[in-house]
Design a protein around this motif. Structure first.
Motif, PDB file in Angstrom:
ATOM      1  N   PRO A  56       0.824  -1.208   0.000  1.00 25.38           N
ATOM      2  CA  PRO A  56       0.000   0.000   0.000  1.00 25.38           C
ATOM      3  C   PRO A  56       0.858   1.257   0.000  1.00 25.38           C
ATOM      4  CG  PRO A  56       0.061  -0.967   2.189  1.00 25.38           C
ATOM      5  CD  PRO A  56       0.813  -1.911   1.292  1.00 25.38           C
ATOM      6  N   VAL A  57       0.284   2.329  -0.519  1.00 25.11           N
ATOM      7  CA  VAL A  57       1.050   3.583  -0.615  1.00 25.11           C
ATOM      8  C   VAL A  57       0.140   4.788  -0.357  1.00 25.11           C
ATOM      9  CG1 VAL A  57       0.781   3.499  -3.164  1.00 25.11           C
ATOM     10  CG2 VAL A  57       2.508   4.993  -2.156  1.00 25.11           C
ATOM     11  N   TRP A  58       0.661   5.749   0.378  1.00 22.70           N
ATOM     12  CA  TRP A  58       0.030   7.066   0.481  1.00 22.70           C
ATOM     13  C   TRP A  58       1.152   8.066   0.669  1.00 22.70           C
ATOM     14  CZ3 TRP A  58      -0.240  10.240   5.068  1.00 22.70           C
ATOM     15  CH2 TRP A  58       0.276   9.657   6.222  1.00 22.70           C
ATOM     16  N   CYS A  59       0.870   9.357   0.616  1.00 24.42           N
ATOM     17  CA  CYS A  59       1.931  10.363   0.750  1.00 24.42           C
ATOM     18  C   CYS A  59       1.574  11.352   1.846  1.00 24.42           C
ATOM     19  CB  CYS A  59       2.090  11.165  -0.537  1.00 24.42           C
ATOM     20  SG  CYS A  59       2.844  10.264  -1.871  1.00 24.42           S
ATOM     21  N   MET A  60       2.545  11.655   2.705  1.00 22.82           N
ATOM     22  CA  MET A  60       2.328  12.739   3.652  1.00 22.82           C
ATOM     23  C   MET A  60       2.139  14.022   2.833  1.00 22.82           C
ATOM     24  SD  MET A  60       4.817  11.866   6.836  1.00 22.82           S
ATOM     25  CE  MET A  60       6.198  11.113   6.005  1.00 22.82           C
ATOM     26  N   ARG A  61       1.199  14.862   3.258  1.00 24.41           N
ATOM     27  CA  ARG A  61       0.798  16.073   2.526  1.00 24.41           C
ATOM     28  C   ARG A  61       0.266  15.744   1.133  1.00 24.41           C
ATOM     29  NH1 ARG A  61       2.930  21.042   4.950  1.00 24.41           N
ATOM     30  NH2 ARG A  61       2.375  20.575   7.089  1.00 24.41           N
ATOM     31  N   GLN A  62      -0.462  14.606   1.025  1.00 25.46           N
ATOM     32  CA  GLN A  62      -1.037  14.293  -0.289  1.00 25.46           C
ATOM     33  C   GLN A  62      -2.137  15.284  -0.642  1.00 25.46           C
ATOM     34  OE1 GLN A  62      -1.890  10.148   0.401  1.00 25.46           O
ATOM     35  NE2 GLN A  62      -4.063  10.465   0.741  1.00 25.46           N
ATOM     36  N   ALA A  63      -2.777  15.863   0.397  1.00 25.33           N
ATOM     37  CA  ALA A  63      -3.695  16.974   0.152  1.00 25.33           C
ATOM     38  C   ALA A  63      -2.856  18.231   0.328  1.00 25.33           C
ATOM     39  CB  ALA A  63      -4.825  16.939   1.169  1.00 25.33           C
ATOM     40  N   GLY A  64      -2.519  18.889  -0.748  1.00 24.10           N
ATOM     41  CA  GLY A  64      -1.634  20.043  -0.580  1.00 24.10           C
ATOM     42  C   GLY A  64      -1.537  20.907  -1.825  1.00 24.10           C
ATOM     43  N   ARG A  65      -0.697  21.919  -1.699  1.00 27.51           N
ATOM     44  CA  ARG A  65      -0.617  22.970  -2.717  1.00 27.51           C
ATOM     45  C   ARG A  65      -0.103  22.518  -4.084  1.00 27.51           C
ATOM     46  NH1 ARG A  65      -1.879  27.860  -1.586  1.00 27.51           N
ATOM     47  NH2 ARG A  65      -2.410  28.262   0.566  1.00 27.51           N
ATOM     48  N   TYR A  66       0.473  21.320  -4.169  1.00 30.52           N
ATOM     49  CA  TYR A  66       0.940  20.840  -5.470  1.00 30.52           C
ATOM     50  C   TYR A  66      -0.236  20.540  -6.408  1.00 30.52           C
ATOM     51  CZ  TYR A  66      -0.408  16.026  -4.393  1.00 30.52           C
ATOM     52  OH  TYR A  66      -1.144  14.905  -4.123  1.00 30.52           O
ATOM     53  N   LEU A  67      -1.449  20.424  -5.827  1.00 27.22           N
ATOM     54  CA  LEU A  67      -2.638  20.144  -6.645  1.00 27.22           C
ATOM     55  C   LEU A  67      -3.352  21.453  -7.001  1.00 27.22           C
ATOM     56  CD1 LEU A  67      -4.323  17.110  -4.800  1.00 27.22           C
ATOM     57  CD2 LEU A  67      -3.135  17.068  -7.003  1.00 27.22           C
ATOM     58  N   PRO A  68      -3.563  21.701  -8.314  1.00 31.36           N
ATOM     59  CA  PRO A  68      -4.249  22.948  -8.684  1.00 31.36           C
ATOM     60  C   PRO A  68      -5.639  23.058  -8.045  1.00 31.36           C
ATOM     61  CG  PRO A  68      -3.705  21.621 -10.654  1.00 31.36           C
ATOM     62  CD  PRO A  68      -3.109  20.927  -9.485  1.00 31.36           C
ATOM     63  N   GLU A  69      -6.342  21.927  -7.914  1.00 31.89           N
ATOM     64  CA  GLU A  69      -7.691  21.980  -7.318  1.00 31.89           C
ATOM     65  C   GLU A  69      -7.627  22.345  -5.831  1.00 31.89           C
ATOM     66  OE1 GLU A  69      -6.279  19.421  -8.826  1.00 31.89           O
ATOM     67  OE2 GLU A  69      -6.850  17.455  -8.031  1.00 31.89           O
ATOM     68  N   PHE A  70      -6.518  21.982  -5.161  1.00 31.13           N
ATOM     69  CA  PHE A  70      -6.325  22.356  -3.758  1.00 31.13           C
ATOM     70  C   PHE A  70      -6.128  23.872  -3.678  1.00 31.13           C
ATOM     71  CE2 PHE A  70      -3.721  23.416  -0.099  1.00 31.13           C
ATOM     72  CZ  PHE A  70      -4.165  22.590   0.919  1.00 31.13           C
ATOM     73  N   ARG A  71      -5.264  24.392  -4.561  1.00 33.47           N
ATOM     74  CA  ARG A  71      -4.983  25.838  -4.537  1.00 33.47           C
ATOM     75  C   ARG A  71      -6.270  26.621  -4.812  1.00 33.47           C
ATOM     76  NH1 ARG A  71      -0.278  24.095  -7.480  1.00 33.47           N
ATOM     77  NH2 ARG A  71      -1.087  24.876  -9.445  1.00 33.47           N
ATOM     78  N   GLU A  72      -7.090  26.091  -5.706  1.00 34.70           N
ATOM     79  CA  GLU A  72      -8.343  26.772  -6.041  1.00 34.70           C
ATOM     80  C   GLU A  72      -9.307  26.755  -4.849  1.00 34.70           C
ATOM     81  OE1 GLU A  72     -11.756  26.022  -9.192  1.00 34.70           O
ATOM     82  OE2 GLU A  72      -9.730  25.849 -10.046  1.00 34.70           O
ATOM     83  N   SER A  73      -9.421  25.602  -4.188  1.00 30.93           N
ATOM     84  CA  SER A  73     -10.342  25.510  -3.037  1.00 30.93           C
ATOM     85  C   SER A  73      -9.889  26.408  -1.902  1.00 30.93           C
ATOM     86  CB  SER A  73     -10.398  24.083  -2.480  1.00 30.93           C
ATOM     87  OG  SER A  73     -10.721  23.172  -3.464  1.00 30.93           O
ATOM     88  N   ARG A  74      -8.567  26.552  -1.734  1.00 33.72           N
ATOM     89  CA  ARG A  74      -8.036  27.296  -0.590  1.00 33.72           C
ATOM     90  C   ARG A  74      -7.925  28.794  -0.869  1.00 33.72           C
ATOM     91  NH1 ARG A  74      -6.886  28.080   2.950  1.00 33.72           N
ATOM     92  NH2 ARG A  74      -4.697  28.195   3.416  1.00 33.72           N
ATOM     93  N   ALA A  75      -7.999  29.174  -2.174  1.00 34.81           N
ATOM     94  CA  ALA A  75      -7.711  30.552  -2.579  1.00 34.81           C
ATOM     95  C   ALA A  75      -8.513  31.554  -1.756  1.00 34.81           C
ATOM     96  CB  ALA A  75      -8.008  30.726  -4.066  1.00 34.81           C
ATOM     97  N   GLY A  76      -7.788  32.497  -1.168  1.00 37.21           N
ATOM     98  CA  GLY A  76      -8.429  33.609  -0.472  1.00 37.21           C
ATOM     99  C   GLY A  76      -9.060  33.217   0.862  1.00 37.21           C
ATOM    100  N   LYS A  77      -8.912  31.967   1.270  1.00 34.78           N
ATOM    101  CA  LYS A  77      -9.560  31.566   2.533  1.00 34.78           C
ATOM    102  C   LYS A  77      -8.519  31.399   3.633  1.00 34.78           C
ATOM    103  CE  LYS A  77     -13.404  29.276   0.316  1.00 34.78           C
ATOM    104  NZ  LYS A  77     -13.052  28.530  -0.903  1.00 34.78           N
ATOM    105  N   ASP A  78      -8.919  31.766   4.830  1.00 34.59           N
ATOM    106  CA  ASP A  78      -8.019  31.623   5.971  1.00 34.59           C
ATOM    107  C   ASP A  78      -7.771  30.144   6.248  1.00 34.59           C
ATOM    108  OD1 ASP A  78      -6.766  32.767   8.516  1.00 34.59           O
ATOM    109  OD2 ASP A  78      -8.159  31.265   9.288  1.00 34.59           O
ATOM    110  N   PHE A  79      -6.509  29.779   6.508  1.00 31.68           N
ATOM    111  CA  PHE A  79      -6.145  28.368   6.686  1.00 31.68           C
ATOM    112  C   PHE A  79      -6.931  27.719   7.827  1.00 31.68           C
ATOM    113  CE2 PHE A  79      -3.584  25.010   8.603  1.00 31.68           C
ATOM    114  CZ  PHE A  79      -3.400  24.172   7.507  1.00 31.68           C
ATOM    115  N   PHE A  80      -6.933  28.348   9.002  1.00 31.17           N
ATOM    116  CA  PHE A  80      -7.583  27.695  10.144  1.00 31.17           C
ATOM    117  C   PHE A  80      -9.109  27.740  10.040  1.00 31.17           C
ATOM    118  CE2 PHE A  80      -3.277  28.210  11.946  1.00 31.17           C
ATOM    119  CZ  PHE A  80      -3.045  26.868  12.223  1.00 31.17           C
ATOM    120  N   GLU A  81      -9.655  28.737   9.310  1.00 32.10           N
ATOM    121  CA  GLU A  81     -11.106  28.705   9.050  1.00 32.10           C
ATOM    122  C   GLU A  81     -11.427  27.508   8.169  1.00 32.10           C
ATOM    123  OE1 GLU A  81     -12.878  32.328   7.554  1.00 32.10           O
ATOM    124  OE2 GLU A  81     -12.090  33.393   9.308  1.00 32.10           O
TER     125      GLU A  81
END
Ligand SMILES: Cc1c2[nH]c(c1CCC(=O)O)Cc1[nH]c(c(CCC(=O)O)c1C)Cc1[nH]c(c(CCC(=O)O)c1C)Cc1[nH]c(c(CCC(=O)O)c1C)C2
Length: 391
Positions: A56-81
């Protein structure tokens, strides 16, 4: 009032109703039961040292800024919110699974929600990272901290994110919950953010050992409750991140980190046993190769490794007592795909295919190519299937 004004006002009213309903969404979030059946338990079997058809395989920080869809979802939003929104955490956790056949998902959150729950202000400053405007300076500052934390009240948003995600993941793969380890959290609370030397936090260890132990104990108590809450909410495995282990020497690690890592695993496991539950736990103490033997006897099923440890010697030193997770240098993801495949093959040969979970030695960096993460996952699956067939 004109007809147009009336339409406009009705529209505004309906939007307000919708917004109120959204802000009360937690009333409509699903409860932590009747979860969809797990279809791929490869990760859980490997954690327990059982046979699998592939590694089996997974990656630490697999949900992260390297994904364009992640950057889009996070854009302009406060991290802890974002961390406080179960729907947003669920979406960010699921994003990498839509692209790659990972064998596990890790809930989107952050280790610094625990100091927040203990009453500290933490902000995510763009270009700087997490920042504590009022870090702990002297032992008297411990009085500012909440000793007894009601984790349901202060961290219930993480539990709700886990429950929602466990439903929405539809049993595709197991969901990992996590926490920072006491020493790593202590170092952030004193440093006030990231640091190269961690000298402010280390000064406490040498000048105020008693107060340091007091703080580490306070953190341990909250972390135990927090991890148990995550399992009650639906987490199927737990990872404890001791990301700042490497700045301690072996003696300091033995005094200020290891006892608390052990205590966390023992107390969580005792409580889970009482409830008839068995949830694998992973300890990832970055750069703590000097403590590999101790880590393999600290009551965790899996020891996570950074890339500074050779797979074969890690196996020898842990003596088959635990499963291992890791440890490709994240920077190897900058290599061409064929080279990634070769590196993965060597790594698999070193670790062997049993009791092994492939991962990076630390998180994915924001400038990495999503395609190369795909190549890494595919190489693990392909090579390990072949190796297992030949056994
Ligand atoms: C994606 C992300 C996270 N945290 C941060 C980011 C980047 C900022 C952003 O997207 O806005 C800020 C964020 N949060 C933190 C940092 C490091 C700051 C520093 O010390 O320099 C940053 C940039 C602190 C943190 N946060 C975490 C650790 C332990 C792991 C590690 O060693 O990297 C640590 C040390 C855990 C963490 N953090 C996160 C996850 C879930 C996602 C996943 O892994 O797929 C996890 C498990 C999510």
């Amino acid at each position: 009032m004109s007809k147009n004004d009336l339409i406009l006002q009705t529209g505004v009213f309906l939007n307000q109703v919708r917004e109120n309903t959204d802000s009360n969404m937690k009333c409509f979030l699903p409860s932590p039961k009747d979860f969809p059946q797990l279809k791929n338990d490869t990760f859980l079997r490997a954690a327990r040292g059982e046979e699998t058809e592939h590694v089996p395989v997974w990656c630490m920080r697999q949900a992260g800024r390297y994904l364009p869809e992640f950057r889009e979802s996070r854009a302009g939003k406060d991290f802890f919110e974002t961390c406080q929104s179960p729907e947003a955490c669920c979406e960010l956790t699921l994003q990498p699974l839509r692209r790659f056949p990972f064998d596990a998902a890790i809930i989107f959150s952050d280790i610094l929600v625990v100091p927040q729950a203990m009453g500290m202000d933490v902000q995510m400053v763009a270009g700087k990272g997490p920042t504590f405007p009022e870090p702990l300076k002297e032992p008297e500052d411990l009085q500012r901290l909440q000793v007894k934390v009601d984790t349901d009240k202060e961290l219930g948003y993480v539990f709700r994110a886990i429950t929602l995600t466990r439903h929405k993941i539809e049993g595709k793969v197991p969901l990992i919950g996590f926490s920072g380890a006491p020493w790593t959290l202590m170092s952030y609370m004193i440093e006030g953010g990231g640091s190269n030397t961690h000298s402010k936090a280390k000064r406490w260890l040498y000048q105020h050992p008693e107060a340091s132990h007091m703080l580490l104990k306070m953190l341990t108590d909250v972390i135990v409750e927090y991890l148990l809450g995550q399992v009650a909410a639906g987490a199927q495995a737990l990872q404890v991140f001791e990301s700042h282990a490497g700045i301690l020497g072996p003696a300091e690690f033995k005094e200020f980190s290891l006892p608390y890592l052990r205590d966390i695993a023992c107390r969580v496991k005792d409580k889970l046993k009482e409830a008839g539950q068995d949830v694998p736990m992973i300890v990832f103490a970055k750069d703590a190769h000097y403590a590999l033997e101790e880590l393999s006897q600290s009551n965790y099923e899996v020891v996570g490794l950074d890339w500074t440890i050779d797979p074969l010697s890690a196996r020898e030193r842990t003596g088959g007592k635990v499963s291992l997770q890791g440890n490709m240098d994240p920077c190897a993801l900058y290599a061409p795909k064929e080279r990634i495949s070769d590196i993965v093959k060597k790594m698999l040969e070193g670790f062997g295919t049993r009791g092994y979970i492939a991962n990076l030695g630390h998180g994915v960096y924001p400038d990495m190519e999503p395609e190369n993460i795909g190549a890494f996952v595919e190489a693990v699956h392909q090579h390990s299937k072949q190796m297992i067939k030949q056994i």
